[in-house]
Design an enzyme around this catalytic site. Structure first.
Site, PDB file in Angstrom:
ATOM      1  N   LYS A 177      44.453  35.394  40.651  1.00 50.45           N
ATOM      2  CA  LYS A 177      44.608  36.758  40.515  1.00 50.45           C
ATOM      3  C   LYS A 177      43.680  37.394  41.376  1.00 50.45           C
ATOM      4  CE  LYS A 177      43.116  40.366  38.894  1.00 50.45           C
ATOM      5  NZ  LYS A 177      42.565  41.437  39.675  1.00 50.45           N
ATOM      6  N   GLU A 252      30.961  32.485  37.405  1.00 48.42           N
ATOM      7  CA  GLU A 252      30.034  32.879  38.681  1.00 48.42           C
ATOM      8  C   GLU A 252      29.902  34.283  38.597  1.00 48.42           C
ATOM      9  OE1 GLU A 252      28.705  30.792  40.497  1.00 48.42           O
ATOM     10  OE2 GLU A 252      29.748  28.896  40.586  1.00 48.42           O
ATOM     11  N   CYS A 286      26.734  38.309  45.792  1.00 55.75           N
ATOM     12  CA  CYS A 286      26.127  37.959  44.613  1.00 55.75           C
ATOM     13  C   CYS A 286      24.825  37.508  44.906  1.00 55.75           C
ATOM     14  CB  CYS A 286      27.186  37.028  43.742  1.00 55.75           C
ATOM     15  SG  CYS A 286      27.352  35.544  44.736  1.00 55.75           S
ATOM     16  N   GLU A 386      21.675  44.915  39.205  1.00 51.49           N
ATOM     17  CA  GLU A 386      22.207  44.516  40.539  1.00 51.49           C
ATOM     18  C   GLU A 386      22.801  45.924  41.156  1.00 51.49           C
ATOM     19  OE1 GLU A 386      25.929  42.011  40.061  1.00 51.49           O
ATOM     20  OE2 GLU A 386      25.133  40.942  41.783  1.00 51.49           O
TER      21      GLU A 386
HETATM   22  P1  NAD Z   1      34.650  42.551  38.318  1.00 53.93           P
HETATM   23  O1  NAD Z   1      34.359  41.792  37.340  1.00 53.93           O
HETATM   24  O2  NAD Z   1      34.978  43.968  38.082  1.00 53.93           O
HETATM   25  O3  NAD Z   1      36.097  41.992  38.865  1.00 53.93           O
HETATM   26  C1  NAD Z   1      36.318  40.692  39.126  1.00 53.93           C
HETATM   27  C2  NAD Z   1      37.883  40.254  38.924  1.00 53.93           C
HETATM   28  O4  NAD Z   1      37.991  40.336  37.678  1.00 53.93           O
HETATM   29  C3  NAD Z   1      38.828  41.307  39.454  1.00 53.93           C
HETATM   30  O5  NAD Z   1      39.913  40.547  39.922  1.00 53.93           O
HETATM   31  C4  NAD Z   1      39.413  41.996  38.408  1.00 53.93           C
HETATM   32  O6  NAD Z   1      40.461  42.563  38.578  1.00 53.93           O
HETATM   33  C5  NAD Z   1      39.406  41.080  37.404  1.00 53.93           C
HETATM   34  N1  NAD Z   1      39.070  41.486  35.986  1.00 53.93           N
HETATM   35  C6  NAD Z   1      38.561  42.795  35.537  1.00 53.93           C
HETATM   36  N2  NAD Z   1      38.718  43.045  34.305  1.00 53.93           N
HETATM   37  C7  NAD Z   1      39.425  41.924  33.842  1.00 53.93           C
HETATM   38  C8  NAD Z   1      39.680  41.507  32.406  1.00 53.93           C
HETATM   39  N3  NAD Z   1      39.229  42.244  31.638  1.00 53.93           N
HETATM   40  N4  NAD Z   1      40.205  40.261  32.099  1.00 53.93           N
HETATM   41  C9  NAD Z   1      40.343  39.534  33.247  1.00 53.93           C
HETATM   42  N5  NAD Z   1      40.129  39.926  34.422  1.00 53.93           N
HETATM   43  C10 NAD Z   1      39.549  41.116  34.694  1.00 53.93           C
HETATM   44  O7  NAD Z   1      33.858  42.270  39.533  1.00 53.93           O
HETATM   45  P2  NAD Z   1      33.767  42.955  40.923  1.00 53.93           P
HETATM   46  O8  NAD Z   1      33.369  44.220  40.845  1.00 53.93           O
HETATM   47  O9  NAD Z   1      35.247  42.681  41.529  1.00 53.93           O
HETATM   48  O10 NAD Z   1      32.798  41.824  41.706  1.00 53.93           O
HETATM   49  C11 NAD Z   1      31.463  42.328  41.911  1.00 53.93           C
HETATM   50  C12 NAD Z   1      30.639  41.383  41.016  1.00 53.93           C
HETATM   51  O11 NAD Z   1      31.268  39.967  41.178  1.00 53.93           O
HETATM   52  C13 NAD Z   1      29.367  41.271  41.247  1.00 53.93           C
HETATM   53  O12 NAD Z   1      28.564  41.321  39.861  1.00 53.93           O
HETATM   54  C14 NAD Z   1      29.051  40.051  41.904  1.00 53.93           C
HETATM   55  O13 NAD Z   1      27.856  39.692  41.889  1.00 53.93           O
HETATM   56  C15 NAD Z   1      30.013  39.135  41.494  1.00 53.93           C
HETATM   57  N6  NAD Z   1      30.147  38.052  42.272  1.00 53.93           N
HETATM   58  C16 NAD Z   1      29.508  36.779  41.908  1.00 53.93           C
HETATM   59  C17 NAD Z   1      29.789  35.673  42.670  1.00 53.93           C
HETATM   60  C18 NAD Z   1      29.212  34.474  42.480  1.00 53.93           C
HETATM   61  O14 NAD Z   1      29.867  33.352  42.969  1.00 53.93           O
HETATM   62  N7  NAD Z   1      28.504  34.254  41.576  1.00 53.93           N
HETATM   63  C19 NAD Z   1      30.487  35.821  44.051  1.00 53.93           C
HETATM   64  C20 NAD Z   1      31.028  37.094  44.391  1.00 53.93           C
HETATM   65  C21 NAD Z   1      30.865  38.287  43.439  1.00 53.93           C
END
Ligand code: NAD
Length: 483
Positions: A177, A252, A286, A386
């Site tokens: 996704k 993650e 992240c 963050e």
């Molecule tokens: P997010 O949680 O809003 O979205 C991530 C993904 O989850 C998107 O594809 C989104 O469409 C999906 N999503 C949202 N709600 C959902 C639900 N209820 N059920 C299933 N899927 C859902 O995060 P973001 O804003 O896209 O990314 C930023 C965050 O990601 C930051 O907190 C960052 O630190 C973290 N991040 C972590 C890593 C790591 O490896 N630890 C790497 C990159 C980003």
């Protein structure tokens, strides 16, 4: 500059298709203008993708193959990305905002995952367990089956590559996704899978809204394992969905990672860590170095250097920034930029000072000045929230115990850093920092080979390194009674 295709489709069961939920606009964050449209999946699309992956898994086509052959196909996917690097990097910059040279690094990084994991397909070995004369007993590492992978917008192709390469290497069929703000470059992974000869249904990539397609995928009864990279609240929702179907998940999540800079640190070298640690990808990393905890005796000197680095960066459209150097692109969206500005303004109200930056650029696009905040204390919101932007918070410490206390004083635990010439002190601090990965004297030291993942609210499970492979397989024991 190449023309970006105006409409991009989802890839389900080997076919490019429209989305049941219509289309979503993809915006160029450097201009605020519409870049393209992408098909938006609904629950029925997700179901078709999962059923296609399940069919591939049940057919045995991936699992029956000699692993070294599967690994060659995985490696071929990486080569495909490199062969199309310029085109992918340009699309990535246009949809995500990062400088073009950083986009090239991301595409090369994505390719590296396919090379690294593909090369290990035949090393996912079991063991033989001695049970005496009457038995032959051995273990196998069986793929889970259908691996669902939910991806964030900050490194869209690299994060998908990270999970997809390990998933395919271990013989899983995958459903990705992609992130709704930056879905375009994920299409190249589908093309790479096709070019490498994976059968229809082995790799499915669809864009959809998180609460719709994302939630449907996470809660789908025929998904056997979930890998999620994203924010903590969504991670919690994913873990609940996984629990509902009794399937494992890797989370993650975010971080608020700190570098502890001791009084004997080499600040000439540390300038480079500031540049990469917090201004790479406009801080939307992240594992960004979002906090520096510096010994009070070096505080003023460090702040002066950090301000110098921040001011040296030319900020503007990533597409015009094609050579490695002192520059930074747009953030992913106006919304993310405004959120960061809100946290900065709140920190000012709490008593923090802006040493440089802190403002939007006076031009269209999601630009934020590279920012350094001083007089930050551990109790302030900015010290534990963050930001996910180009904002460095500087805190002071007097002794080692205080530094560790501040570093460990957030709910997160993704990475940490120690900067000192004293090996004993470095080792001691590294062991005390509560994080999945600690860098000594170089932020981001490590690579695809080194395990990565969080302590605390930064998540669980590991991606990268050999450790990641074990998240994609389950142990099966076979005991044979010999006559
Ligand atoms: P997010 O949680 O809003 O979205 C991530 C993904 O989850 C998107 O594809 C989104 O469409 C999906 N999503 C949202 N709600 C959902 C639900 N209820 N059920 C299933 N899927 C859902 O995060 P973001 O804003 O896209 O990314 C930023 C965050 O990601 C930051 O907190 C960052 O630190 C973290 N991040 C972590 C890593 C790591 O490896 N630890 C790497 C990159 C980003």
């Amino acid at each position: 500059m190449a023309q970006i295709k105006p409409y991009w489709q989802n890839y389900i069961d080997g076919v490019w298709v429209d989305g049941g939920a219509g289309r979503i606009d993809v915006t160029d964050p450097a201009t605020g203008e519409k870049l393209a449209e992408h098909a938006l999946a609904d629950a029925a699309d997700v179901d078709r993708a999962v059923q296609a992956a399940r069919r591939v898994h049940m057919s045995g086509v991936l699992t029956d193959m000699r692993p070294i052959e599967r690994g060659r196909m995985v490696q071929a996917m990486g080569r495909y990305l490199l062969e199309h690097k310029d085109e992918i990097a340009e699309t990535l910059t246009r949809e995500q905002g990062k400088p073009l040279w950083e986009a090239h690094i991301e595409v090369a990084g994505a390719a590296l995952y396919f090379e690294y994991y593909g090369n290990q397909a035949s090393t996912v070995e079991g063991r033989s367990i001695p049970l005496g004369k009457g038995y032959f007993d051995f273990t196998e590492n069986a793929p889970f089956g259908v691996s669902a992978q939910i991806i964030p917008w900050n490194y869209p192709i690299e994060m998908s590559a990270r999970s997809l390469s390990a998933g395919l290497t271990t013989g899983n069929a995958c459903v990705i996704k992609s992130p709704e703000m930056t879905p375009l470059t994920n299409a190249y992974l589908a093309k790479a899978a096709e070019a490498a000869g994976f059968p229809a249904g082995a790799v499915n990539i669809l864009c959809g809204l998180g609460h719709d397609a994302g939630a449907t995928l996470a809660g789908h009864a025929d998904v056997n394992q979930i890998v999620f990279t994203g924010s903590v609240p969504t991670g919690i929702a994913i873990a609940k969905a996984a629990a509902g179907n009794v399937v494992p998940c890797v989370l993650e999540l975010g971080g608020k990672s700190a570098a502890i800079v001791h009084d004997d640190a080499d600040l000439d070298a540390f300038e480079r860590d500031i540049r990469w640690g917090i201004y790479f990808n406009a801080g939307q990393v992240c594992s960004a170095m979002s906090r520096v905890i510096v010994h009070e005796s070096r505080h003023d000197e460090l702040v002066e250097r950090a301000v110098g680095i921040a001011k040296s960066l030319s900020v503007g459209p990533g597409i015009e920034r094609d050579t490695t150097g002192a520059n930074m692109g747009a953030m992913v969206s106006d919304g993310q930029r405004d959120r960061a500005v809100g946290i900065i303004e709140n920190a000012q109200r709490e008593g923090a000072m802006i040493a440089t930056g802190g403002r939007k650029l006076n031009r269209p696009g999601a630009f934020l000045e590279p920012t350094v905040m001083t007089d930050v204390t551990p109790d302030m919101d900015i010290a534990s929230n963050e930001i996910f932007g180009p904002v460095l918070s500087v805190l002071k410490f007097r002794d080692e115990a205080e530094a560790i206390g501040i570093a460990n004083g957030t709910p997160y635990g993704l990475v940490g850093g120690v900067f000192t010439r004293d090996l004993d002190r470095a080792t001691r601090s590294a062991r005390q920092i509560r994080a999945g990965q600690v860098f000594v004297n170089e932020w981001f030291a490590g690579g695809v080979e080194t395990p990565f993942g969080g302590f605390g609210k930064s998540g669980y499970g590991r991606e990268k390194g050999r450790e990641a492979l074990w998240n994609y397989v389950q142990t099966k024991n076979i005991a044979i009674r010999l006559s």
